[in-house]
Design an enzyme around this catalytic site. Sequence first.
Site, PDB file in Angstrom:
ATOM      1  N   THR A 148       0.897  -1.153   0.000  1.00  0.00           N
ATOM      2  CA  THR A 148       0.000   0.000   0.000  1.00  0.00           C
ATOM      3  C   THR A 148       0.937   1.205   0.000  1.00  0.00           C
ATOM      4  OG1 THR A 148      -0.083   0.138   2.400  1.00  0.00           O
ATOM      5  CG2 THR A 148      -1.780  -1.196   1.359  1.00  0.00           C
ATOM      6  N   HIS A 149       0.542   2.256  -0.671  1.00  0.00           N
ATOM      7  CA  HIS A 149       1.416   3.431  -0.839  1.00  0.00           C
ATOM      8  C   HIS A 149       2.745   3.042  -1.484  1.00  0.00           C
ATOM      9  CE1 HIS A 149      -1.287   5.389   2.125  1.00  0.00           C
ATOM     10  NE2 HIS A 149      -1.212   4.208   2.733  1.00  0.00           N
ATOM     11  N   SER A 270      16.927  -1.088 -27.023  1.00  0.00           N
ATOM     12  CA  SER A 270      17.206   0.327 -27.219  1.00  0.00           C
ATOM     13  C   SER A 270      18.188   0.455 -28.374  1.00  0.00           C
ATOM     14  CB  SER A 270      17.818   0.900 -25.945  1.00  0.00           C
ATOM     15  OG  SER A 270      18.593   2.042 -26.258  1.00  0.00           O
ATOM     16  N   LYS A 276      19.214  -2.987 -22.677  1.00  0.00           N
ATOM     17  CA  LYS A 276      17.819  -2.697 -22.356  1.00  0.00           C
ATOM     18  C   LYS A 276      16.815  -3.655 -22.973  1.00  0.00           C
ATOM     19  CE  LYS A 276      16.697   1.553 -21.776  1.00  0.00           C
ATOM     20  NZ  LYS A 276      15.967   2.321 -20.784  1.00  0.00           N
ATOM     21  N   GLU A 283       3.793  -0.020 -21.820  1.00  0.00           N
ATOM     22  CA  GLU A 283       3.803   1.449 -21.767  1.00  0.00           C
ATOM     23  C   GLU A 283       2.796   2.054 -22.746  1.00  0.00           C
ATOM     24  OE1 GLU A 283       8.093   3.164 -20.973  1.00  0.00           O
ATOM     25  OE2 GLU A 283       8.194   1.453 -22.330  1.00  0.00           O
TER      26      GLU A 283
END
Length: 450
Positions: A148-149, A270, A276, A283
Site C-alpha cells: 500500500t502506498h 534500445s 535494455k 507502456e
Amino acid sequence: MRLKDTNKLAQGYVASIPFDRRLYRQDIEGSIAHARMLAKQGIIAKSEAETIIKGLNSIRKKIERGKFQFKTELEDIHMNIEAGLFEKIGDVAGKLHTARSRNDQIALDLRLFVKEEILKTIDKIKALQTSLVELAEANKAVIMPGYTHLQQAQPVLLAHHLLAYFEMFQRDKERFHDCLKRTDVLPLGSGALAGVPYPLDREFVARELGFSKVSTNSLDAVSDRDFVIEYEAAAAIVMMHLSRLAEELILWSSSEFGFIEIGEAFTTGSSIMPQKKNPDVAELARGKTGRVYGNLMGILTTMKSLPLAYNRDMQEDKEGLFDTVDTLHSSLEVFAGMVKTIRVNTERISQAMKTDYILATDLADYLVKKGMPFREAHGVVAKLSKYAMSKGKSFRELGRKEYRKFSPLFSNDVYKITAESSVAARNVVGGTSPQQVGKALRRAKRLIKK
Ligand code: ARG
C-alpha cells in the site's frame, strides 16, 4: 441534400464516407431487412424487393472485393450505396428509401455495429482473463510483498494479486453485457424524427436483424447516442484497469524489482543501450488509455446541449467510437499474448521480503491472540520494529530476550511467524490464504467457461 453545388471545401468537410464506409455491411443488412418488410406489408412489390435485395448483395460483394468506388460528393455510406444501387438496378432503387430517413438509418447501422463489437470485446476480455488465470495457476505457491502506498505492507500470494485483475475484468464484461441490453433496440421505423406514414411491421425488422426490442419514441430513437457513450465509458474503464496492470508489469520488470520478465516478443531493445529490454507494449497500453478517455470526453461534449432531434453534430460520434473499439481490442489482444510470456522470478521476490518487516501486522496479531488489545499490540510492534531496524536485524534475527523487552507475551512460537503462516492465516472469504485463492482460481475458471 446532394452536394453537387456545394463548394469542394464544404463537401470534404461534411462528408463522412472516409470513415463511415466501415458501416457498409450493417447498412446493407439493414436495407435488406427494410426492403423485405416493405414488400411483406405491400408497400412495394415483392419483385421490386427482390431486385433491390439482389442489387444490395452484389454491392456488398463489390465493396468486399475492393471494386466499389466511394465518392466524397455522395457524402456518406448511405448515399454511396444508394447511388450504387441506382447504377445497378435503375429506378426501382428509388423505392428502397420509402418510409426511412438517413436519421433512423444511421442510428440502426451504429447499433448493429456496437452490438457486434460488444460481443468481440467480451471475448477479448475473456482471453486476457484466461492468460491471467494461467499465470496465477502456474505460480500458485509464490508469495510476494503486497503493497500500500507502494510500501511493503503484508505478504500476499502472487496468484491473489493477479486474480484481483481478473475481478476488474469480470466487472468490465458485466458493463458490456449491460450496455448490450440498451444497444439492442431497433430504431428503424422512426423516420426523420416523427415516425412514418406507412403501415410498417417494425417487429418483423427487429426479428430479421436480431434486435430484441423496438424503440418506443421516434424523436429519442434518432437522437439517442447513449449506447455509444456507454460503450466508450465501459471501454475507458477497461483501459484504466489495463493501465494499472501495465504499470505494475513495468515496475515489476524493472531491474530494481526484477519480479518478472516479459517475453522478448513483447519488449524492445534500445537503439543505443544494448542492455535494455523495454516494456513498450505495456507502456503503450498505459499511454493509449489517454486517447480512449479523450474519445469518451469528445462524444459527451458533442452530445451536450444538442436539441432534439437529429443534428449533424452527431456525425462526430463515429471516429472516436471506431478508434476506441480498435484501441481497446488491440490492447486486450496484445496483453493476453504478453501475459502468457511472463516469467516469474521467485528468487527476487523472496529476496524483496528478506528483512521480514512485512510481518509486523502478524506480530501484532500474535500479541492480540495472547490477550493484548490490538491498539496496544500495534504500539508494541511499532517500537519493536524501530528497534530491529536500528540494530539492522530482521524480526527472525532478534533474540528471545530482545522480544521480552517489548512484551512478556512473546515466547518461542513467535519464530513460527513467516510469510507462509501470514498468508495461510488470512483464510477469510476473499483473503489471500492458499485455500481461498485455490477456491478463487476454480471460480475464475468456471466464470471463463460461461
Ligand atoms: N452521415 C450522417 C451521420 O453520420 C448520416 C445521417 C445524415 N442525416 C442527415 N439528415 N444529414 O450522422
